[in-house]
Design a protein around this motif. Structure first.
Motif, short mmCIF file in Angstrom:
data_model
loop_
_atom_site.label_atom_id
_atom_site.label_comp_id
_atom_site.label_asym_id
_atom_site.label_seq_id
_atom_site.Cartn_x
_atom_site.Cartn_y
_atom_site.Cartn_z
N ALA A 116 0.83 -1.20 0.00
CA ALA A 116 0.00 0.00 0.00
C ALA A 116 0.86 1.25 0.00
O ALA A 116 0.59 2.22 -0.72
CB ALA A 116 -0.93 -0.01 1.21
N LEU A 138 2.23 1.70 -3.48
CA LEU A 138 1.23 2.12 -4.46
C LEU A 138 0.73 3.54 -4.20
O LEU A 138 0.27 4.21 -5.13
CB LEU A 138 0.06 1.14 -4.45
CG LEU A 138 0.39 -0.26 -4.99
CD1 LEU A 138 -0.72 -1.25 -4.67
CD2 LEU A 138 0.65 -0.22 -6.49
N SER A 144 -8.93 1.47 -7.08
CA SER A 144 -9.17 0.06 -6.78
C SER A 144 -7.99 -0.76 -7.27
O SER A 144 -7.41 -0.49 -8.32
CB SER A 144 -10.47 -0.40 -7.45
OG SER A 144 -11.58 0.25 -6.88
N GLN A 145 -7.64 -1.79 -6.48
CA GLN A 145 -6.48 -2.61 -6.78
C GLN A 145 -6.89 -4.02 -7.20
O GLN A 145 -7.77 -4.62 -6.60
CB GLN A 145 -5.57 -2.70 -5.55
CG GLN A 145 -5.07 -1.36 -5.04
CD GLN A 145 -4.19 -0.65 -6.04
OE1 GLN A 145 -3.46 -1.28 -6.82
NE2 GLN A 145 -4.24 0.68 -6.05
N CYS A 146 -6.24 -4.50 -8.24
CA CYS A 146 -6.45 -5.88 -8.71
C CYS A 146 -5.23 -6.72 -8.33
O CYS A 146 -4.14 -6.20 -8.12
CB CYS A 146 -6.62 -5.91 -10.22
SG CYS A 146 -8.01 -4.98 -10.86
N TYR A 184 0.00 -7.84 -6.30
CA TYR A 184 -0.77 -6.71 -6.80
C TYR A 184 -0.41 -6.45 -8.27
O TYR A 184 0.76 -6.35 -8.62
CB TYR A 184 -0.47 -5.45 -5.98
CG TYR A 184 -0.98 -5.48 -4.57
CD1 TYR A 184 -2.26 -5.03 -4.28
CD2 TYR A 184 -0.18 -5.93 -3.53
CE1 TYR A 184 -2.74 -5.04 -2.97
CE2 TYR A 184 -0.65 -5.95 -2.23
CZ TYR A 184 -1.93 -5.50 -1.96
OH TYR A 184 -2.38 -5.52 -0.67
N ALA A 222 -0.69 -3.80 -10.06
CA ALA A 222 -0.02 -2.53 -10.30
C ALA A 222 1.48 -2.63 -10.09
O ALA A 222 2.25 -1.87 -10.68
CB ALA A 222 -0.61 -1.45 -9.40
N ALA A 246 -11.66 -5.92 -8.56
CA ALA A 246 -10.81 -4.94 -7.89
C ALA A 246 -11.53 -4.32 -6.70
O ALA A 246 -12.76 -4.20 -6.69
CB ALA A 246 -10.42 -3.84 -8.88
#
Length: 236
Positions: A38, A41, A96-98, A177, A179, A201
């Motif tokens: 986190a 990101l 939103s995270q995938c 993650y 990203a 996500a």
């Protein structure tokens, strides 16, 4: 007499304006606890926050374990919503995270590309262990429901960057993650697999204890992470 007092009244009025400006300018310290992914990101947004609010001292402590943020002196924490205690106020923040399952092209050329999550049982998978000691079962989704696969492999880690590096070197498949691996995918160091099986996500949640009066630095930090960036405060 009134003419004599008028300059004094003007001075008082200006002083009150200055005081109101100071009260509206976020000032003070803000301690946030979050996991390392986190922090990575959200790093750019946090840097922009301290540039816009130079009177706020932001301290970020990264760790994977779930803690009592009040007992350990934090103003707030950031986690996925499912990890947040029920007695906390929780606010979705950031994009939103995938997640993605990735492996190196070399690994996949040697061992084949799994078409279904259950086929991962025949592959080397880089495991994840939480600070609690629990090993993470990889999560997937189909038309019916979410389900998990208890993968196994030669390496178990607790850090996304280490997992990504191991996957690039051909150790096996990693669940991380998305990203964090976009650049590696773009440069063909990693290849995503099982894309149609990944869960939807979701955003990180910032959580904090319920209070009658939220500290101004925390309020503007929440607004900033949600994309409601205020105009730069007037310097006093």
């Amino acid at each position: 007499m009134l003419q004599t007092l008028e300059p004094a009244f003007q001075d008082v009025s200006l002083a009150l304006q200055d005081l109101r400006a100071m009260q509206d300018t976020p000032t003070g310290s803000l301690r946030i606890n979050m996991p390392r992914p986190a922090a990575r990101l959200l790093a750019d947004r946090m840097a922009r926050f301290v540039l816009q609010y130079p009177r706020v001292s932001l301290e970020v402590v990264t760790e994977e374990r779930l803690i009592d943020i009040v007992a350990e002196g934090f103003d707030a924490g950031i986690r996925f919503g499912e990890s947040v205690a029920a007695d906390m106020v929780s606010v979705p923040v950031g994009a939103s995270q995938c997640f993605a399952v990735v492996a190196s092209p070399e690994y996949l050329s040697l061992h084949g590309v799994p078409e279904k999550p259950q086929e991962l049982m025949r592959h080397a998978c880089i495991g994840r262990r939480f600070p609690s000691g629990r090993r993470y079962d990889w999560e997937f989704e189909n038309a019916q429901a979410l389900f998990t696969v208890a993968v196994s492999g030669p390496l178990v880690l607790d850090d996304d960057d280490s997992m990504i590096r191991a996957a690039i070197l051909g150790v096996g498949c990693a669940y991380v993650y998305e990203a964090l691996v976009q650049q590696d995918i773009g440069q063909k160091r990693l290849q995503p697999i099982l894309r149609n099986w990944m869960p939807g996500a979701e955003p990180f949640c910032l959580y904090y204890p319920s209070r009658r009066q939220m500290p101004l630095p925390l309020r503007v930090f929440i607004d900033f992470l949600k994309g409601r960036e205020a105009a730069p405060p007037q310097q006093v």
